[in-house]
Design an enzyme around this catalytic site. Structure first.
Site, short mmCIF file in Angstrom:
data_model
loop_
_atom_site.label_atom_id
_atom_site.label_comp_id
_atom_site.label_asym_id
_atom_site.label_seq_id
_atom_site.Cartn_x
_atom_site.Cartn_y
_atom_site.Cartn_z
NE ARG A 1 -4.24 -1.72 -0.08
CZ ARG A 1 -4.20 -2.64 -0.86
NH1 ARG A 1 -3.13 -2.95 -1.45
NH2 ARG A 1 -5.25 -3.50 -0.92
CD GLU B 1 -2.38 3.32 -5.55
OE1 GLU B 1 -3.58 2.92 -5.81
OE2 GLU B 1 -1.29 2.94 -5.48
CG HIS C 1 -2.38 -0.44 -6.70
ND1 HIS C 1 -3.03 0.28 -6.04
CD2 HIS C 1 -2.20 -1.86 -6.39
CE1 HIS C 1 -3.33 -0.72 -4.95
NE2 HIS C 1 -2.94 -2.05 -5.21
#
Length: 375
Positions: free
Chosen positions: A204, A233, A250
């Site tokens: 993350r 993000e 990602h």
């Protein structure tokens, strides 16, 4: 029949669930409280935030997320409502491991530094970290494992975070988002790392303090960084994007096979919960359109593994696509990031590939590390 609202980006979701109920496909941004008023089953990916505001007036009786993580879901609220929730732990674990291995081989090429003999610190030794540790040894990497919850549960062979930081040439992060892991790696941790160390993050974005990472890169403390996840993000820090060595949006877990496994896990859970016969032939999909056997010139041997990795997964192309964000207007960055994920090109799991010839010194790395089939 049951009414199923599903994110259209869940692979084969309509094909899989059409025998369970009426499937309504929507983009993630269109899954609203009004839409959920007509849903018995809600199937999402990580973009959709599942919480009280989304579901409080709805008849939803089952929530599934085709993702390994679940920090986008308010599980406490679902438990209060008595709504079953399932996700797909481990579904894309091998895909993430293969991303990390490919990134390491790409950094080996860019930095002209051999991997053999280096120490790889793995922070988080669960579904992904554990598999990575098992495969990394095939490349001659020494592994340091850090995972306080597993150590507390009685597992052995772990080191504390300080030891992982100070003793590793390469640090790779595989931990969930939580208050305890927020900015786990900050200024002090970066200062404690070896000069010239590499860092990879596929967990993350806010596990690393991105501002601290920029400072470390400016000072030359860290030699190479591969980031697949970003704070804030889908709007990454553009200055950091320019400074990192490898950047991707990602997508580490986005292999065709990993995403399909997520759908399969949801399908099995839904059919079992609602006692519906399973009729979807997902095994055939896993065997469809297998890649042709690979063949590489055995010379030069020193770059052969990196060349093979590029054929298996062209991470440099993903990096180039990500850097297009640097050239779009600020108000289009989020949409561009989402489009890169939504329109991600097909990438097969490495064990779906075969190769006809391997130079003898690389047999273990290919067969046990990359897990490519040897014909």
């Amino acid at each position: 029949m049951l009414s199923i609202v599903a994110d259209e980006n869940i692979p084969h979701v309509e094909e899989a669930f059409s025998s369970v109920g009426n499937v309504h496909l929507l983009d993630a941004e269109s899954i609203t409280p009004e839409i959920c008023l007509r849903a018995d089953i809600l199937l999402v990916r990580s973009v959709t935030r599942v919480h009280e505001n989304l579901l409080k007036q709805s008849p939803v009786a089952f929530v599934g997320s085709a993702t390994a993580g679940f920090d986008h879901v308010d599980r406490s609220y679902l438990r209060e409502r008595g709504i079953p929730f399932v996700h797909a732990p481990g579904s894309n674990a091998d895909s993430v491991v293969e991303y990390v291995l490919t990134a390491l081989l790409r950094l080996h090429t860019l930095r002209m530094r051999t991997l053999e003999g280096l120490t790889l610190g793995i922070v988080g030794y669960g579904n992904i970290g554990g598999r990575l540790g098992a495969r990394a040894a095939s490349f001659g990497l020494r592994v340091l494992k850090n995972d306080p919850p597993l150590e507390k549960a009685g597992h052995s062979g772990f080191v504390d975070l300080e030891t992982a930081l100070t003793g590793s040439d390469i640090l790779t992060l595989h931990i969930p988002k939580s208050p305890e892991t927020y900015h786990l790696i900050g200024d002090a941790e970066l200062r404690s790392m070896k000069p010239g160390a590499w860092i990879l993050n596929t967990s993350r974005g806010d596990v690393i303090d991105n501002q601290a990472l920029k400072r470390a890169l400016k000072k030359g403390k860290i030699d190479a960084v591969a980031l697949d996840v970003w704070e804030n993000e889908p709007v990454p820090d553009l200055e950091l994007l320019q400074k990192v060595t490898l950047a991707t949006p990602h997508i580490a877990g986005h292999s065709v096979d990993g995403k399909l496994q997520g759908t399969i896990m949801l399908y099995k859970a839904v059919t079992q919960h609602f006692q519906v016969p399973g009729t979807w032939n997902y095994e055939q999909l896993l065997q469809d359109k297998l890649p042709s056997p690979l063949s590489l010139d055995p010379e030069p041997e020193s770059s052969w593994l990196a060349a093979l990795a590029q054929q298996l997964y062209d991470i440099a192309a993903d990096d180039a696509r990500m850097r297009k964000i640097l050239h779009v207007p600020q108000n289009h960055i989020a949409d561009t990031f989402r489009q890169l994920r939504r329109n991600y090109p097909p990438r097969r799991a490495f064990d779906r590939h075969t190769i006809t010839e391997i130079p003898p010194p690389h047999v273990q790395a290919v067969c046990d590390g990359l897990r490519v089939g040897y014909l």
